[in-house]
Write a protein that holds these residues in place. Structure first.
Motif, PDB file in Angstrom:
ATOM      1  N   ASN A 389      45.252  42.642  36.974  1.00 18.22           N
ATOM      2  CA  ASN A 389      43.783  42.725  36.902  1.00 18.22           C
ATOM      3  C   ASN A 389      43.374  44.186  36.778  1.00 18.22           C
ATOM      4  N   GLU A 426      46.383  44.690  41.130  1.00 18.53           N
ATOM      5  CA  GLU A 426      45.052  45.153  40.733  1.00 18.53           C
ATOM      6  C   GLU A 426      45.066  46.653  40.481  1.00 18.53           C
ATOM      7  N   SER A 428      42.284  49.727  39.512  1.00 17.44           N
ATOM      8  CA  SER A 428      40.879  50.068  39.274  1.00 17.44           C
ATOM      9  C   SER A 428      40.734  51.573  39.128  1.00 17.44           C
TER      10      SER A 428
END
Lengths: 513, 138
Positions: A389, A426, A428
């Motif tokens: 993600n 994940e 970010s």
């Protein structure tokens, strides 16, 4: 606690038997070392045992109640503060590093013992037990006597409790016995208890003769040999004195040279033992690294070799449709990238260590750079069953080093895939006012809190490199680059709960580290 | 028994194809070996680490030989062998160590494996080693 109290009282009483200066300060004060070792090994909560033991010893040795209490508080504080200093300075009781010897010497033997010496002598003076003229002599004897306890007795206890056990074959046992006998005989000679001859300037002759046998013990039996050897020399000095033999028969008369001699022996053996142990550790780390490096470099070669054979066979059989060929070429390409990254990391090590790598900054679309790297990992993540993600905010151009930011992202994602296969990952990238924040989170095996700092060390696998693979360089390189860029990297993790690495970078990187 | 001869692309099969379990954390190694061994008429079962392999063995998979990597996450090859040898029914399955770490022979001796191959290796080496192990165990 009762046992510690009893041991403290017995050893203190023995020490006071030996010609104590002003009745309370003596060369022989093993309780200081015993107290420090006990509090380091079993926790500082044991301090009341020292307080009670010291009070009983001093009170029953003729000190007035208030004086005995003052000295006991000093003794307990000495052990407590000594253990606290060692704890704060990340001292390892196994004495496996030179810095442990340094911390023990400075933090405990010099710093914490001053508390007891000052409190004890002040109590004696305030209680009228000693005159002001005797303050300096008593203080010196007290301080050095306590320091020797920390330098000679504490290391032996710490090492015997915490050092890895040595393999004791019959041959080694014979060698250990021979070393002990030789240390005893040499010490007896040095302290003039055997083969009497004209004495040297310090009242005991050829003191340097003990060093070759002590060095033999240290080199062959590591800290166990070094610390036990120094203790044996010390015991011989005490016994010779107690029996009234040799030039040290009047202990207080030759106290200072004897104390200095013992301090030199203790410090020399402490540092030699830790240096030998550090060398052993470096050799083990090198062997471990070679094993892991061999694994990491040969594995992609194995895939390349097998895949090329496979392609040749399929071509020979005429069974290689274009789609299959492309899939196999992807495998080759992936393994080529892997090799390239590994070799790149290895070649970075000397540059980073020497501080010779320069940041090549340019106006940079950091969102695109990080996004491209993350996208390149999608295929590998999918193969490992990891859902990747990616959340990247719109970020205005910054000044930065493209290659190094790619390297940071690559190493963090590679690490996440290695330790969190089959689980989501994940990534970010955000740009709060403080700078850029890159987070990579996996849901894998996690890292114990006491390993958090170690993962950023060179070859610093948290759980052992043999199991996890990887050179143990990726996170160290990230740390080096991020630091050079003026940023920080942190890990938030617990065993079984995955790990989140957070890199914070200024929007404008320095141009050089 | 299988006589491995990669160049011909054909092999004489005398009995039921032996089943090989490949335990390796590298997906590309597993898939490539599956393809090569499959073409040589071996049955292949794969696991990415020791724990996954044990789970398969507990559910009835009975390989004739195990190709075992040693350095793997979650459960490495050494731990896998210790666990395997606790089960009498599984303890006799021959193990062929395939490792890229250190000296394969030394590592194989540590776990008393039936054989060893040092990565990187040629497919022919693997197939002849497999044939030897299968022949010995049968």
């Amino acid at each position: 606690m009762a046992l510690l109290c009893a041991i403290y009282i017995v050893t203190a009483k023995l020490g006071l038997q030996l010609d104590a200066v002003s009745g309370f300060a003596t060369l022989v004060w093993p309780p200081t070392g015993i107290a420090l070792a006990a509090l380091v090994l079993f926790g500082r909560k044991l301090w009341p045992a020292i307080l009670i033991g010291a009070f009983v010893v001093n009170w029953t040795s003729g000190a007035p109640l208030a004086v005995a209490l003052g000295m006991a508080v000093g003794n307990a504080l000495e052990a407590f503060v000594g253990a606290l200093i060692l704890d704060r300075l990340r001292f390892e009781p196994a004495l496996g590093r030179v810095r442990d010897a340094l911390v023990l010497g400075l933090g405990a033997a010099i710093a914490s013992t001053s508390i007891s010496a000052i409190a004890g002598v002040a109590s004696l003076w305030a209680g009228g037990v000693i005159d002001v003229d005797a303050v300096v002599t008593t203080l010196r004897a007290w301080w050095i006597g306590d320091a020797l306890g920390d330098l000679i007795v504490a290391p032996v206890l710490l090492v015997w409790f915490r050092s890895p056990r040595l393999e004791l074959s019959p041959r080694r046992i014979v060698e250990a016995a021979a070393a002990i006998v030789l240390i005893v005989v040499t010490s007896l000679y040095v302290f003039d208890a055997i083969l009497p001859s004209p004495t040297g300037p310090d009242g005991f002759r050829s003191p340097y003769l003990v060093f070759p046998v002590l060095m033999w013990a240290a080199l062959r039996f590591r800290q166990l040999g070094a610390t036990t050897g120094a203790l044996i020399v010390w015991i011989v000095a005490i016994v010779v004195t107690a029996l009234g033999v040799g030039p040290t028969a009047s202990l207080s008369a030759s106290l200072l040279p004897l104390q200095l001699f013992m301090a030199v022996v203790a410090i020399a053996m402490l540092f030699l033992g830790t240096a030998v142990s550090e060398r052993d550790r470096a050799i083990r780390a090198r062997d471990e690294f070679l094993t892991v490096a061999s694994h990491e470099l040969r594995t992609p070669l194995a895939v390349l070799e097998l895949q090329i054979t496979n392609l040749r066979e399929l071509t020979r059989m005429g069974a290689l449709p274009e789609a299959t060929l492309l899939t196999k070429l992807e495998v080759l390409e992936r393994q080529g990238h892997r090799m390239n990254a590994l070799v790149g990391n290895l070649l970075d090590v000397p540059r980073l260590l020497a501080g010779r790598f320069a940041l090549e900054t340019e106006p940079l679309d950091v969102a695109a750079v990080v996004g491209d790297v993350a996208e390149r990992f999608r295929g590998q993540a999918a193969k490992l069953g990891c859902e990747l993600n990616i959340e990247i905010a719109a970020i205005p151009p910054i000044t930065g080093d493209r290659m190094r930011i790619e390297q940071i992202t690559t190493n963090l994602l590679g690490n996440a895939l290695r330790f969190g296969p089959g689980k989501p990952i994940e990534l970010s990238l955000t740009a709060p006012p403080s700078g850029l924040v890159l987070k990579v989170r996996d849901h894998g095996i996690g890292i114990a809190s006491n390993d958090h700092a170690r993962v950023f060390e060179r070859f610093g696998h948290a759980g052992g490199g043999r199991r996890s693979g990887g050179l143990g360089l990726g996170l160290w390189i990230v740390h080096q680059i991020v630091t050079a860029m003026g940023g920080t990297v942190q890990v938030d993790s617990a065993p079984g709960e995955g790990a989140e690495f957070t890199v914070t970078l200024p929007r404008t990187s320095p141009t050089a580290p | 028994m299988i006589i491995a001869k990669l160049d011909s692309g054909r092999i004489p099969i005398v009995s039921a194809p032996p089943l090989v379990m490949v335990i390796d954390d590298d997906e590309d190694i597993r898939s490539t070996l599956t393809e090569i061994l499959g073409r040589m008429k071996y049955g292949v079962a794969c696991a990415s680490h020791g724990l996954e392999a044990l789970a398969q063995l507990r559910t009835g998979t009975r390989p004739d030989v195990i190709l075992l990597d040693l350095m793997m996450p979650i459960m490495d090859g050494y731990e896998f062998v210790l666990a395997l040898r606790k089960h009498p029914a599984l303890a006799t399955i021959p193990i062929l160590v395939i490792t890229a770490a250190g000296d394969a022979r030394v590592e194989a001796n540590k776990i008393t494996a039936a054989g060893h191959i040092q990565k990187p290796f040629k497919a022919e080496e693997l197939l002849s080693a497999l044939a030897r192990v299968v022949k010995t165990s049968s």
